[in-house]
Design a protein around this motif. Structure first.
Motif, PDB file in Angstrom:
ATOM      1  N   PHE A   6      -0.604 -17.980 -19.160  1.00 15.20           N
ATOM      2  CA  PHE A   6      -0.849 -18.146 -20.590  1.00 15.20           C
ATOM      3  C   PHE A   6       0.398 -17.896 -21.422  1.00 15.20           C
ATOM      4  CE2 PHE A   6      -1.060 -13.593 -20.521  1.00 15.20           C
ATOM      5  CZ  PHE A   6      -0.922 -13.139 -21.835  1.00 15.20           C
ATOM      6  N   ASP A   7       0.326 -18.380 -22.663  1.00 15.30           N
ATOM      7  CA  ASP A   7       1.399 -18.177 -23.624  1.00 15.30           C
ATOM      8  C   ASP A   7       0.778 -18.075 -25.012  1.00 15.30           C
ATOM      9  OD1 ASP A   7       4.316 -18.100 -24.279  1.00 15.30           O
ATOM     10  OD2 ASP A   7       3.768 -19.875 -25.452  1.00 15.30           O
ATOM     11  N   GLU A  23      -1.762 -18.983 -31.949  1.00 15.86           N
ATOM     12  CA  GLU A  23      -2.096 -19.977 -30.921  1.00 15.86           C
ATOM     13  C   GLU A  23      -2.073 -19.304 -29.564  1.00 15.86           C
ATOM     14  OE1 GLU A  23      -0.556 -24.338 -29.230  1.00 15.86           O
ATOM     15  OE2 GLU A  23       0.790 -23.103 -30.435  1.00 15.86           O
ATOM     16  N   ILE A  24      -2.974 -19.737 -28.698  1.00 18.44           N
ATOM     17  CA  ILE A  24      -2.947 -19.302 -27.307  1.00 18.44           C
ATOM     18  C   ILE A  24      -3.270 -20.501 -26.417  1.00 18.44           C
ATOM     19  CG2 ILE A  24      -5.391 -18.587 -27.232  1.00 18.44           C
ATOM     20  CD1 ILE A  24      -4.441 -16.248 -25.392  1.00 18.44           C
ATOM     21  N   GLY A  25      -2.570 -20.589 -25.297  1.00 25.46           N
ATOM     22  CA  GLY A  25      -2.829 -21.634 -24.314  1.00 25.46           C
ATOM     23  C   GLY A  25      -2.935 -21.020 -22.938  1.00 25.46           C
ATOM     24  N   CYS A  26      -3.994 -21.325 -22.214  1.00 25.24           N
ATOM     25  CA  CYS A  26      -4.244 -20.742 -20.888  1.00 25.24           C
ATOM     26  C   CYS A  26      -4.464 -21.848 -19.868  1.00 25.24           C
ATOM     27  CB  CYS A  26      -5.480 -19.838 -20.915  1.00 25.24           C
ATOM     28  SG  CYS A  26      -5.446 -18.521 -22.141  1.00 25.24           S
ATOM     29  N   ILE A  27      -3.880 -21.676 -18.687  1.00 28.76           N
ATOM     30  CA  ILE A  27      -4.018 -22.610 -17.571  1.00 28.76           C
ATOM     31  C   ILE A  27      -4.655 -21.867 -16.400  1.00 28.76           C
ATOM     32  CG2 ILE A  27      -2.810 -24.142 -15.964  1.00 28.76           C
ATOM     33  CD1 ILE A  27      -2.412 -25.028 -18.803  1.00 28.76           C
ATOM     34  N   GLU A  28      -5.713 -22.427 -15.837  1.00 28.69           N
ATOM     35  CA  GLU A  28      -6.314 -21.827 -14.648  1.00 28.69           C
ATOM     36  C   GLU A  28      -5.623 -22.363 -13.400  1.00 28.69           C
ATOM     37  OE1 GLU A  28     -10.848 -21.194 -13.248  1.00 28.69           O
ATOM     38  OE2 GLU A  28     -10.137 -23.259 -13.012  1.00 28.69           O
ATOM     39  N   MET A  29      -5.245 -21.434 -12.504  1.00 24.75           N
ATOM     40  CA  MET A  29      -4.706 -21.817 -11.204  1.00 24.75           C
ATOM     41  C   MET A  29      -5.505 -21.115 -10.114  1.00 24.75           C
ATOM     42  SD  MET A  29      -0.568 -21.695 -11.789  1.00 24.75           S
ATOM     43  CE  MET A  29      -0.196 -22.864 -10.489  1.00 24.75           C
ATOM     44  N   GLN A  37      -8.471 -26.875 -15.574  1.00 28.84           N
ATOM     45  CA  GLN A  37      -9.246 -26.132 -16.566  1.00 28.84           C
ATOM     46  C   GLN A  37      -8.287 -25.365 -17.477  1.00 28.84           C
ATOM     47  OE1 GLN A  37     -12.668 -26.423 -16.839  1.00 28.84           O
ATOM     48  NE2 GLN A  37     -12.279 -27.995 -15.275  1.00 28.84           N
ATOM     49  N   THR A  38      -8.476 -25.513 -18.781  1.00 29.80           N
ATOM     50  CA  THR A  38      -7.608 -24.853 -19.745  1.00 29.80           C
ATOM     51  C   THR A  38      -8.419 -24.262 -20.887  1.00 29.80           C
ATOM     52  OG1 THR A  38      -7.284 -26.832 -21.105  1.00 29.80           O
ATOM     53  CG2 THR A  38      -5.761 -26.511 -19.256  1.00 29.80           C
ATOM     54  N   PHE A  39      -7.796 -23.332 -21.585  1.00 27.20           N
ATOM     55  CA  PHE A  39      -8.330 -22.835 -22.853  1.00 27.20           C
ATOM     56  C   PHE A  39      -7.193 -22.892 -23.855  1.00 27.20           C
ATOM     57  CE2 PHE A  39      -8.982 -19.676 -26.125  1.00 27.20           C
ATOM     58  CZ  PHE A  39     -10.311 -19.870 -26.476  1.00 27.20           C
ATOM     59  N   HIS A  40      -7.448 -23.518 -25.004  1.00 33.65           N
ATOM     60  CA  HIS A  40      -6.418 -23.661 -26.024  1.00 33.65           C
ATOM     61  C   HIS A  40      -7.055 -23.498 -27.393  1.00 33.65           C
ATOM     62  CE1 HIS A  40      -3.639 -26.251 -28.617  1.00 33.65           C
ATOM     63  NE2 HIS A  40      -2.964 -25.150 -28.324  1.00 33.65           N
ATOM     64  N   ALA A 152       1.966 -23.172 -27.287  1.00 35.34           N
ATOM     65  CA  ALA A 152       1.386 -22.259 -26.297  1.00 35.34           C
ATOM     66  C   ALA A 152       0.900 -22.983 -25.049  1.00 35.34           C
ATOM     67  CB  ALA A 152       0.249 -21.463 -26.934  1.00 35.34           C
ATOM     68  N   LEU A 153       0.175 -24.076 -25.210  1.00 35.96           N
ATOM     69  CA  LEU A 153      -0.360 -24.757 -24.036  1.00 35.96           C
ATOM     70  C   LEU A 153       0.742 -25.460 -23.262  1.00 35.96           C
ATOM     71  CD1 LEU A 153      -2.918 -25.316 -22.442  1.00 35.96           C
ATOM     72  CD2 LEU A 153      -3.248 -27.402 -23.800  1.00 35.96           C
ATOM     73  N   LEU A 154       1.646 -26.117 -23.975  1.00 35.75           N
ATOM     74  CA  LEU A 154       2.773 -26.784 -23.302  1.00 35.75           C
ATOM     75  C   LEU A 154       3.616 -25.773 -22.539  1.00 35.75           C
ATOM     76  CD1 LEU A 154       4.753 -29.061 -22.692  1.00 35.75           C
ATOM     77  CD2 LEU A 154       5.753 -28.703 -24.963  1.00 35.75           C
TER      78      LEU A 154
END
Length: 227
Positions: A6-7, A23-29, A37-40, A152-154
């Motif tokens: 995340f960022d 802003e927050i961006g999250c990537i599931e691994m 799957q993401t949360f933004h 954040a997501l990028l």
């Protein structure tokens, strides 16, 4: 193993001085492979946006004015991150803002045992080198040409690629075989190999092939192996 990369983007550098997350961006691994799957989310920080912060991420007061407040989406965020390890670049910064926003909502801080800091990993792997996200992307040949401003997501997507390299690169799956256990069975169940049966091909030379080979060798003039 499930991890969240995340960022965050913020109004400044210190939540103790009233800076807020915008802003927050999250990537599931899973097993260090992005699942898609993401949360933004963008947030209304309920305060002004300093010009120096806007120059970094491009998020203006006008753009954020109609966005939800952090408290309105905290439950979605908590559901997405679950109890997974949280990976960030200079993670202390992002965790500090998470803790501040959680506190404003009456939630406890994030346990630091969940924190994975890619700067700390990079210091071990590349001592003395530049450790910015841009520098690490350059080192590992990760395309960041579309990154004109911080987002954040990028940035989380770029960091996910950097994180895989810091943990051992594209062959990381080979190291996970011993760890994955039942997870490998689940993967196989998702993507079964329904291939038709094929009888094994004969791999020994036939009598005719051996004879032709012997005839060919006999035509060679003083071969090395006969010296």
């Amino acid at each position: 193993m499930r991890e969240i990369i995340f960022d965050t983007e913020t109004t400044g550098i210190d939540p103790r001085n009233g800076d807020r997350m915008v802003e927050i961006g999250c990537i599931e691994m899973i097993n260090r492979v992005p699942t898609g799957q993401t949360f933004h989310a963008y947030f209304n920080p309920e305060r002004s946006m300093p010009a120096e912060a806007e120059a970094v991420h491009g998020l203006s007061e006008a753009f954020l004015a109609d966005k939800p407040r952090f408290a309105e989406r905290i439950d979605e965020l908590l559901e997405f991150i679950g109890d997974s390890p949280l990976v960030a670049h200079n993670a202390g910064f992002d965790f500090g803002f998470l803790d501040a926003e959680f506190a404003l909502c009456g939630y406890p801080p994030v346990c630091r045992t969940r924190m994975v800091d890619t700067i700390a990993l990079a210091k071990v792997r590349h001592p003395g080198a530049k450790l910015s996200l841009d520098a690490l992307c350059s080192r590992y040949g990760i395309d960041r040409s579309h990154r004109t401003k911080h987002g954040a997501l990028l940035d989380a997507e770029l960091l996910a690629q950097v994180y895989v390299e810091l943990r051992g690169g594209r062959q990381i799956g080979l190291e996970l075989v011993a760890e994955a256990g039942p997870a490998l069975v689940e993967v196989a169940a998702v993507a079964p190999r329904n291939r038709p049966f094929r009888a094994p091909r004969p791999h020994a030379a036939s009598e005719q092939e051996l004879a032709r080979h012997a005839a060919f060798v006999a035509t060679l003039d003083a071969p090395l192996w006969s010296a």
